[in-house]
Design a protein around this motif. Structure first.
Motif, PDB file in Angstrom:
ATOM      1  N   PRO A 122      34.545  11.359  -2.795  1.00 44.39           N
ATOM      2  CA  PRO A 122      33.953  11.645  -1.484  1.00 44.39           C
ATOM      3  C   PRO A 122      34.700  12.763  -0.744  1.00 44.39           C
ATOM      4  N   ASN A 123      34.194  13.116   0.406  1.00 45.49           N
ATOM      5  CA  ASN A 123      34.942  13.938   1.351  1.00 45.49           C
ATOM      6  C   ASN A 123      35.691  12.985   2.284  1.00 45.49           C
ATOM      7  N   LEU A 158      38.309  12.216  -7.127  1.00 46.62           N
ATOM      8  CA  LEU A 158      38.746  13.430  -6.435  1.00 46.62           C
ATOM      9  C   LEU A 158      38.433  13.235  -4.966  1.00 46.62           C
ATOM     10  N   TYR A 333      31.509  13.907 -15.246  1.00 49.59           N
ATOM     11  CA  TYR A 333      31.437  13.928 -13.781  1.00 49.59           C
ATOM     12  C   TYR A 333      30.189  13.173 -13.337  1.00 49.59           C
ATOM     13  N   VAL A 335      28.010  12.831 -10.476  1.00 49.14           N
ATOM     14  CA  VAL A 335      27.755  13.517  -9.189  1.00 49.14           C
ATOM     15  C   VAL A 335      26.247  13.643  -9.005  1.00 49.14           C
ATOM     16  N   GLN A 339      23.867  18.645  -6.885  1.00 48.70           N
ATOM     17  CA  GLN A 339      24.902  19.572  -7.347  1.00 48.70           C
ATOM     18  C   GLN A 339      24.663  20.039  -8.788  1.00 48.70           C
ATOM     19  N   HIS A 342      25.609  23.670  -9.201  1.00 46.36           N
ATOM     20  CA  HIS A 342      27.071  23.827  -9.156  1.00 46.36           C
ATOM     21  C   HIS A 342      27.689  23.564 -10.529  1.00 46.36           C
ATOM     22  N   PHE A 343      27.258  22.474 -11.158  1.00 40.72           N
ATOM     23  CA  PHE A 343      27.872  22.133 -12.440  1.00 40.72           C
ATOM     24  C   PHE A 343      27.395  23.043 -13.575  1.00 40.72           C
TER      25      PHE A 343
HETATM   26  N1  ARG Z   1      33.216  15.651  -2.616  1.00 38.56           N
HETATM   27  C1  ARG Z   1      32.007  16.174  -3.169  1.00 38.56           C
HETATM   28  C2  ARG Z   1      30.845  15.765  -2.280  1.00 38.56           C
HETATM   29  O1  ARG Z   1      30.971  14.825  -1.531  1.00 38.56           O
HETATM   30  C3  ARG Z   1      31.745  15.709  -4.573  1.00 38.56           C
HETATM   31  C4  ARG Z   1      32.808  16.040  -5.565  1.00 38.56           C
HETATM   32  C5  ARG Z   1      32.349  15.865  -6.972  1.00 38.56           C
HETATM   33  N2  ARG Z   1      33.355  16.196  -7.962  1.00 38.56           N
HETATM   34  C6  ARG Z   1      33.693  17.415  -8.322  1.00 38.56           C
HETATM   35  N3  ARG Z   1      34.647  17.554  -9.219  1.00 38.56           N
HETATM   36  N4  ARG Z   1      33.113  18.479  -7.816  1.00 38.56           N
HETATM   37  O2  ARG Z   1      29.796  16.383  -2.355  1.00 38.56           O
END
Ligand code: ARG
Length: 570
Positions: A122-123, A158, A333, A335, A339, A342-343
């Motif tokens: 998360p953030n 992360l 991952y 996610v 995203q 992004h990946f």
């Molecule tokens: N913190 C990011 C979000 O909330 C997701 C991170 C996913 N992991 C990564 N390695 N980019 O959107």
């Protein structure tokens, strides 16, 4: 070895004898019509390889294959090999195989790879919401599934803990926080940060200058300003502690935890390397970007013109760090699908940079969750909070349990309600294929009947209490064995469980286990409904109790793989 695997092995042996070649068998079919057998092996795909017609291949194999225990006969029919089970033997044999394997039933030892599963991530500006819950459930279940196949799994988190989001919460705190703390407010730290963040967003709608203040915070943070860093650390710790409480409630755990704030600088070295290799270029503003046009992907900036790093800069470095330090063979991952791009860009960049492990990374992309009322909103603060959701489920479950057991002591009630709530949410989410968008209906998920976690728990508890009762009630009526068709259906479901787990793990589809558990539970219910157990003849009673005991093991193990407990009593 499990029954169906034994068959596959026998088939493979027959094949290699008939052809002189090693051919792995992966696909067996389960015919709809009973005249086509209980399992079938289609020979079409072998025709080319063996330069022979499928019916001929089927005939040759039928003569060659040695049937394992539990099988009655094999017939070649057209291009198919049809296998017929010996029903009575299957019931007995399956119950025995499960009993012997115990809680490890369905596990394999074959795959020794080591894989890192990053999930939730998360953030640090707000509590976890419904999307994180789905993420966590998928990540945890896949980790369990991989492990069941012999893989070594490192569960990784992360925390994206720097940048605009926390900066906004910091601005709000300085302006309106009055130096309150989570403990002075009696509030979880992540909830408090979420409140501050929402406060900022509301105010920023009317006051444009706030945006600049947030960017000032970022600049000061990057410059290492002591006061800014101190406040950031305090607030980030609040949030992190709160989030960890939530992980604990849901049963999420991590072996490795990364923080963006500790690694974000290091991506810059790789950017340098990429520039040298010609993978990256500088644009007219001085920003560094990856030119991905040739791969039909939009170009991606990997370093801003002011030299600051971005989300992807961190990810390039982290991907490498995981392989450098983790001793891993693969990196996954979990996610959300927002995203995907992004990946795609990240993985292409890793490949262009020439990392040896660049083809060992995988994005497990999952769909969006909504509640029946509609989309969950994020910014305005009406987001579905993970803690609130679980608490509401627990409260509803407690009410339901109380109706059944009015005198249950409070602590036991709380314990059971928690277990039912977990089963409800976990089964409901995992039953859906991960790539699909879904609507989560909390009420439906809690139902004690139908395709739900609590129903599986109930069926397990029902078997356990029957087995207890059987210990004291020793009588059976009459002699003789009379195999009920429901016994066979249930035994066959149990026999196919290892295959369901294996497929779920190798295809990244926990839903296959969920579906199989439901099928098993329905087969148990049908047995209860149509065949006596305690009052059956001595032989029937013994066989059925043994089969049900095996069914309980499968329900328990399956639920455990999906991440929820099944109780002895309910
Ligand atoms: N913190 C990011 C979000 O909330 C997701 C991170 C996913 N992991 C990564 N390695 N980019 O959107």
């Amino acid at each position: 070895m499990y029954l169906i695997e034994e068959l596959k092995t026998s088939l493979a042996k027959a094949l290699s004898k008939a052809t002189g070649e090693e051919i792995a068998i992966d696909a067996l079919e389960y015919p709809e019509l009973s005249e086509n057998g209980d399992l079938a092996f289609p020979c079409f795909s072998l025709a080319k390889k063996l330069k022979s017609a499928p019916p001929k291949i089927a005939g040759d194999l039928a003569a060659e294959v040695k049937l394992p225990k539990g099988f009655d006969r094999v017939e070649a029919k057209g291009p198919y090999l049809n296998f017929f089970l010996d029903r009575a033997e299957l019931v007995e044999e399956t119950a025995e195989v499960v009993r012997k394997a115990g809680e490890a039933y369905g596990d394999r030892k074959g795959d020794h790879a080591s894989v890192m599963v990053e999930y939730i991530s998360p953030n640090n500006n707000k509590p976890l919401h419904l999307g994180h819950v789905r993420n966590g459930l998928i990540g945890a279940a896949l980790s369990n599934l991989y492990e069941s196949q012999g893989k070594k799994v490192a569960r990784a988190l992360l925390l994206n803990d720097r940048g605009l989001a926390i900066a906004k919460a910091m601005v709000a705190y300085v302006k309106w926080g009055n130096e309150a703390t989570p403990s002075s407010l009696g509030k979880k730290g992540d909830h408090y940060l979420g409140d501050l963040y929402v406060m900022y967003e509301q105010a920023a709608k009317k006051d444009e200058s706030l945006e600049k203040e947030a960017h000032d915070v970022i600049r000061k943070w990057e410059a290492g300003d002591a006061e800014t860093r101190a406040l950031w650390k305090t607030m980030s710790d609040w949030c992190e502690a709160g989030q960890h409480e939530t992980y604990k409630r849901f049963g999420f755990r991590f072996d490795v935890e990364y923080k963006e704030s500790e690694i974000y600088q290091e991506g810059k070295d790789i950017v340098e390397l990429g520039l040298k290799k010609g993978v990256f270029k500088k644009d007219e503003t001085g920003a560094v970007f990856a030119d991905l046009e040739a791969y039909k992907l939009p170009n991606k900036i990997v370093l801003r013109s002011d030299g600051t790093s971005l989300y992807i800069t961190q990810d390039i470095f982290l991907a490498k760090k995981k392989f450098d330090e983790g001793g891993i063979d693969a990196s996954v991952y979990v996610v959300g699908n927002e995203q995907n791009l992004h990946f795609q860009q990240l993985f292409k960049i890793l490949e262009l940079l020439g990392f040896a492990w660049a083809d060992k990374v995988k994005h497990l992309s999952y769909g969006y969750v909504t509640l029946p009322e509609g989309r969950m909103k994020s910014r305005e603060g009406t987001v579905v909070d993970a803690d609130d959701l679980l608490s509401a489920l627990e409260a509803d479950a407690a009410m339901e349990i109380k109706q059944r057991h009015a005198t249950l002591p409070d602590d036991e009630l709380v314990r059971r309600a928690h277990s039912v709530a977990l089963a409800a949410v976990k089964f409901y989410f995992l039953e859906v294929d991960i790539s699909s968008d879904m609507v989560y209906d909390p009420k439906a998920s809690l139902s004690f009947t139908g395709k739900t976690g609590p129903y599986l728990q109930y069926m397990h508890a029902r078997i356990r209490s029957l087995l207890k009762k059987a210990e004291t009630e020793t009588k059976g009526e009459g002699e003789g064995r009379n195999l009920a068709p429901e016994e066979f259906t249930l035994a066959f479901a149990l026999a196919r469980f290892p295959e369901a787990v294996h497929r779920a793990a190798s295809q990244d589809r926990p839903s296959l286990v969920a579906a199989h558990l439901y099928e098993t539970a329905k087969a148990i219910a049908a047995l209860y409904e149509n065949a006596p157990v305690l009052s059956a003849s001595k032989e029937d009673r013994k066989a059925r109790l043994k089969l049900l005991e095996a069914a309980a093991v499968v329900l328990k193990r399956g639920a455990e793989l999906l991440g929820f407990p099944v109780p002895e009593e309910m």
